[in-house]
Design an enzyme around this catalytic site. Structure first.
Site, short mmCIF file in Angstrom:
data_model
loop_
_atom_site.label_atom_id
_atom_site.label_comp_id
_atom_site.label_asym_id
_atom_site.label_seq_id
_atom_site.Cartn_x
_atom_site.Cartn_y
_atom_site.Cartn_z
N SER A 118 5.60 12.23 40.62
CA SER A 118 4.90 13.19 41.48
C SER A 118 3.47 12.72 41.70
CB SER A 118 4.88 14.58 40.84
OG SER A 118 4.04 15.47 41.57
N TYR A 164 2.94 19.99 33.45
CA TYR A 164 3.74 19.38 34.52
C TYR A 164 3.17 18.02 34.90
CZ TYR A 164 6.02 18.69 39.04
OH TYR A 164 6.73 18.17 40.08
#
Length: 252
Positions: free
Chosen positions: A150, A163
């Site tokens: 990501s 995350y």
């Protein structure tokens, strides 16, 4: 049919980006084994395997918690038992967690997110490499790994400590596996999505994402799937790369 005759595993393939990857790989001729904790589609709709079958493709589902080695081991064993080999491993399964900053992040939430987003990628890479090393080189590779990282593993994201850290781990694992096993003809790359429209995003988040994305639209799951397809098929001299699919976000 860029994946004709190939066997692919896609973790987290029941919904979102994983669902798009599984469907595209099947359309390109791959036999796809979806590993997920449920066949329920978070966005709603038919299970992924049913959609692939309706399109004339080949897919199976197996329950898999990627934070459990026994589940990941069983997933790879199933693919080999069904189709004789494993050619492509897509480590896509991930969770967002509570989405809070450092002082509000609990130990339980940290451990839960890291178990899926970091350890799950570690397990997926390790078990895939074990299998690839038992197989002959075909064309340019024994096998290919595509990890879904990501942009939040590359830049800070407000309130996403666990995350982002997990996704940063996925990007690092990608480089290390690529270097360690290049001599064995194993390719390992990652796709780093930017803002991809999945689920039910809140309007404030969409407004911010539009303001940060140079392109006039946000990403779709199919955008990430197309990048994964390239790395799983045509990329023969690309390894250790973290491919941004972000509409120019990281260039801005």
């Amino acid at each position: 049919m860029r994946l004709a005759g190939k066997t692919a595993i896609v973790t987290g393939g029941s919904s979102g980006i994983g669902r798009a990857i599984a469907r595209l790989f099947a359309r390109e001729g791959a036999r796809v084994l979806i590993g997920d904790v449920s066949e329920t589609v978070l966005e709603g709709g038919e299970p992924t395997c049913a959609m692939i079958a309706a399109d004339g493709g080949s897919a199976l589902f197996q329950h898999c918690d990627v934070s459990a080695w026994a589940d990941v081991d069983a997933l790879v064993n199933r693919a080999v038992a069904e189709w004789g080999a494993l050619d492509i491993m897509v480590n896509n399964a991930a969770i967002r967690g509570a989405g809070v900053p450092l002082l509000e992040t609990t130990e339980d939430d940290w451990d839960r997110v890291m178990a899926i987003n970091a350890k799950g990628v570690f397990f997926g890479c390790k078990r895939a490499v074990q299998q690839f090393l038992t197989q002959p080189v075909q064309g340019d590779a024994r096998g290919r790994i595509v990890n879904i990282s990501s942009q939040h593993g590359m830049v800070a994201a407000p309130g996403k400590l666990a995350y982002g850290t997990g996704k940063a781990a996925a990007a690092y694992i990608t480089k290390q596996v690529a270097v360690d096993y290049a001599k064995d003809h194993i390719l390992c790359n990652a796709v780093a999505p930017g803002r991809i429209l999945t689920g039910r995003p809140n309007p404030e988040a969409l407004e911010y994402s539009h303001s940060r994305t140079p392109m006039p639209r946000l990403g779709r799951p199919d955008d990430v799937a197309s990048a994964a397809l390239f790395l799983a098929s045509d990329a023969s001299f690309v390894t250790g790369h973290n491919l941004m699919v972000d509409g120019g976000w990281m260039a801005f």
